[in-house]
Design a protein around this motif. Structure first.
Motif, short mmCIF file in Angstrom:
data_model
loop_
_atom_site.label_atom_id
_atom_site.label_comp_id
_atom_site.label_asym_id
_atom_site.label_seq_id
_atom_site.Cartn_x
_atom_site.Cartn_y
_atom_site.Cartn_z
N CYS A 58 0.81 -1.22 0.00
CA CYS A 58 0.00 0.00 0.00
C CYS A 58 0.85 1.27 0.00
O CYS A 58 0.31 2.37 -0.20
CB CYS A 58 -0.87 0.04 1.25
SG CYS A 58 -2.03 -1.33 1.41
N LEU A 67 -3.44 -5.88 -6.71
CA LEU A 67 -3.83 -6.11 -5.32
C LEU A 67 -2.81 -5.42 -4.44
O LEU A 67 -1.60 -5.61 -4.63
CB LEU A 67 -3.81 -7.62 -5.07
CG LEU A 67 -3.88 -8.09 -3.63
CD1 LEU A 67 -5.22 -7.74 -3.02
CD2 LEU A 67 -3.67 -9.61 -3.59
N ARG A 68 -3.26 -4.62 -3.50
CA ARG A 68 -2.30 -3.98 -2.60
C ARG A 68 -2.71 -4.18 -1.15
O ARG A 68 -3.82 -3.81 -0.76
CB ARG A 68 -2.18 -2.48 -2.95
CG ARG A 68 -1.50 -2.28 -4.30
CD ARG A 68 -1.44 -0.84 -4.72
NE ARG A 68 -0.46 -0.06 -3.97
CZ ARG A 68 -0.17 1.22 -4.25
NH1 ARG A 68 -0.78 1.83 -5.27
NH2 ARG A 68 0.72 1.86 -3.53
N ASN A 69 -1.81 -4.77 -0.39
CA ASN A 69 -2.02 -4.87 1.05
C ASN A 69 -0.70 -4.49 1.74
O ASN A 69 0.30 -4.21 1.06
CB ASN A 69 -2.51 -6.27 1.44
CG ASN A 69 -1.54 -7.37 1.06
OD1 ASN A 69 -0.32 -7.19 1.11
ND2 ASN A 69 -2.06 -8.52 0.66
N CYS A 112 -9.14 -3.66 -7.34
CA CYS A 112 -7.97 -4.16 -8.08
C CYS A 112 -8.08 -3.92 -9.59
O CYS A 112 -7.08 -4.08 -10.30
CB CYS A 112 -7.83 -5.66 -7.86
SG CYS A 112 -7.58 -6.14 -6.14
N PHE A 156 -1.79 6.58 0.09
CA PHE A 156 -1.59 5.25 0.64
C PHE A 156 -2.77 4.45 0.09
O PHE A 156 -3.92 4.81 0.31
CB PHE A 156 -1.61 5.30 2.16
CG PHE A 156 -1.20 4.02 2.84
CD1 PHE A 156 0.13 3.65 2.93
CD2 PHE A 156 -2.17 3.17 3.38
CE1 PHE A 156 0.52 2.46 3.57
CE2 PHE A 156 -1.79 1.98 4.02
CZ PHE A 156 -0.45 1.63 4.11
N VAL A 157 -2.49 3.36 -0.64
CA VAL A 157 -3.55 2.75 -1.44
C VAL A 157 -3.75 1.27 -1.11
O VAL A 157 -2.87 0.45 -1.32
CB VAL A 157 -3.24 2.89 -2.94
CG1 VAL A 157 -4.31 2.18 -3.77
CG2 VAL A 157 -3.18 4.36 -3.33
N ARG A 209 -5.89 -1.95 -2.14
CA ARG A 209 -6.77 -2.39 -3.23
C ARG A 209 -7.18 -3.85 -3.03
O ARG A 209 -6.34 -4.73 -2.92
CB ARG A 209 -6.07 -2.21 -4.59
CG ARG A 209 -5.91 -0.73 -4.92
CD ARG A 209 -5.15 -0.48 -6.20
NE ARG A 209 -5.91 -0.81 -7.39
CZ ARG A 209 -5.44 -0.58 -8.63
NH1 ARG A 209 -4.23 -0.03 -8.81
NH2 ARG A 209 -6.16 -0.90 -9.67
#
Lengths: 214, 214, 214, 214
Positions: free
Chosen positions: A45, A65-67, B45, B63-64, B66
């Motif tokens: 992120c 995909l962002r975590n 996403c 700050f992302v 998704r």
């Protein structure tokens, strides 16, 4: 009372008068035809590590995909909510992406927290603590190693966690099968914002090597 | 055997010779000082809805998080892995963002799946089915309405799910407290790629209104 | 005691010294030759949604039926007085219009009444209640949906009712036959006064799409 | 396949770039505040007799009911669908208009049909025949009078039907009560497109007198 932060409204207008205006037909076509990205990027992120920026990617190219810390948990079909597994399943089974790239990055706050022996929960729920515990055993292998500098331990765990996520990817039956059939490829990469370095994982050895820019 | 898809390598070189070359000092400074984004964006996403593109945002700004369909599950401090809650906790408690924007978008594949009466699991784990069941009760309020077109049901649920995620955000004690103190603001937005429209949620009524581009 | 409200007398004089003076020959010719409008517009009585204004139409262009909420009841040859059916019959059979446009609009008071669970009759005859009961079953599909905002429910029913009126148009044998022969086309549109938006119904999907102004 | 007749699309763009552009604030305010027209006009569908044109009326000024031959049926609270009565009820009870104007016009096709001894149904449902039978008894008083020219019979019935509609208006209890209290005024007018003449009904005698244009 404004209904969106000013910086975002201004940015949106720049986008519309810039990129969107220049590529209108492409955008309309992507809306009409639907998306068919070839690549799933699993990224962090962090505000300094947007995959679209680093890979100069246009609309429709990357399913992202962002975590925190770009982690993939192991396959766990237990009927609970799994945000990451859901995105992975959608990319592989519905969109039939050809590539999965796990992209870590330098100075990752999640990795830093995992290595901090004095880390305290950020809130009573301790969601970050639990989430980063996915790489807890790996973190232990370096966190006590005072022969390495703090920065070396950090980079080491950032790269370990990329390989860890890739190993977990392969616990998903659909990933395993498609990779064996040669219809899906898995990659690792690590970006550091300071000098803009991109380090790419050698898929045979697991080593990371810096990529040239020319 | 290449260690990264060619398109990404090419894109990376464009980035280094373009944006990075032009903003080297800014990147170095962001590395040195760390990130301090003012805004957390919770987005989908989908390859056609990258927040950095739509908001023309540079490094360090957003700050992302998704996931599929930009969902926030309700607060559930049960000791399980919660990818979304972890990112939220990190943004609010560690980075102390001032704004949270939940950004949905048109033609969302996750929402489409939630509305499809004939949807079958994409894999035995059915991660998407479970994940989208978060908006299952909301989906039922429109899925059977055959007076609305398929597209109208889709847009309706896309907007409902943004309000749902915002309601869930407020079940997190840290969000609730900071919002009450006026140190955190929550926003909703919906983007449609076709005409590049950005619809912003009115924070009083919950309605979405199209934003001008001038 | 004046025999016409002053505002109307003033307006009439403006018309005569303005438009009529400029187009006298056209007006005389329309009187001599009779009307032959190509289009029947079925619109609402709302003071903010006059078809001649919105379509910048001159004399002789539009045959305009206006009732509350621009509704067309189903074909019912029962020998009763049917204001709407009479105008439809006259336009199609006597004037042989080529197009029928059902034009709804935002913020429609009739639609609002149809969605109001606490609506009480405006008078003992309850003519509005009965009239709007034409879309009663459709209203029920959205009126209880508290996941949608009040405004979203209103817009949804406004568009549903346009499609409903169009479906009823096709219950009239003369409309059905002429449409099948390709001598009559049916359209739907929705206007919102606030931003002057005109949304046009896609005749294949029933969806409404905003029309550009350039 | 176009989704709206070209002439209407062109007209809409003229409207947006012309009147709407010039009066944007007024339109936005009408959307925000709602309509509060002072006058209900009951007019004919004829393409040459739009009240907004003849009275040079802007948005928000006139609530306009249009049916064939601008007829008001007598009060009949029988639970059937009454388009005209519904619009009347809404204007008087919900919008609380101050004025009702019944506006007939020359060369009215509905009136011509009512006077034609050889008129045959336009379709098996004969909706126009039934609708115009509202003025059937009045028509009989002039239709056989061969001492009057055809044109005189036509004008005579056009004016008779205006007075007939006004008489029917007064069968509605709400109209009757408000008129007696001095809160509602009722007017008659007749327009002829050829010379642009507006004839206004003397409210004492019922006679029509031509209005000056200066």
């Amino acid at each position: 009372m404004s209904n969106l932060p000013d910086a975002l409204l201004t940015g949106y207008r720049n986008f519309m008068n810039g990129r969107y205006a220049a590529e209108t037909e492409h955008y309309k076509s992507l809306a009409r035809e639907g998306q068919s990205p070839e690549t799933l990027v699993i990224a962090c992120c962090d505000s300094r590590a947007a995959p679209e920026t680093i890979f100069d990617a246009g609309p429709g190219e990357l399913f992202v995909l962002r975590n925190v810390a770009n982690l993939v948990p192991p396959y766990s079909p237990d009927g609970e909510f799994h945000s990451t597994s859901a995105a992975l399943e959608f990319a592989v089974q519905a969109l039939k992406v050809k590539n999965i790239v796990v992209m870590g990055h330098g100075r990752c706050g999640g990795i830093r927290a995992a290595l901090d022996p004095n880390a305290t929960p950020l809130s009573p729920g301790d969601f970050i603590g639990k989430w980063m515990s996915l790489v807890g055993p790996a973190a232990e292998t370096v966190s006590g190693n005072d022969m390495m500098t703090k920065s070396e331990r950090q980079t080491a765990l950032e790269r370990i966690s990329i390989r860890y996520s890739i190993a977990n990817l392969r616990t998903f039956p659909c990933v395993q099968i498609l990779e064996q059939k040669g219809r899906l490829e898995i990659f690792g990469a690590w970006f550091d914002i300071s000098a803009g370095e991109l380090w790419v994982m050698d898929r045979t050895t697991g080593d990371f090597e810096r990529t040239g820019t020319v």
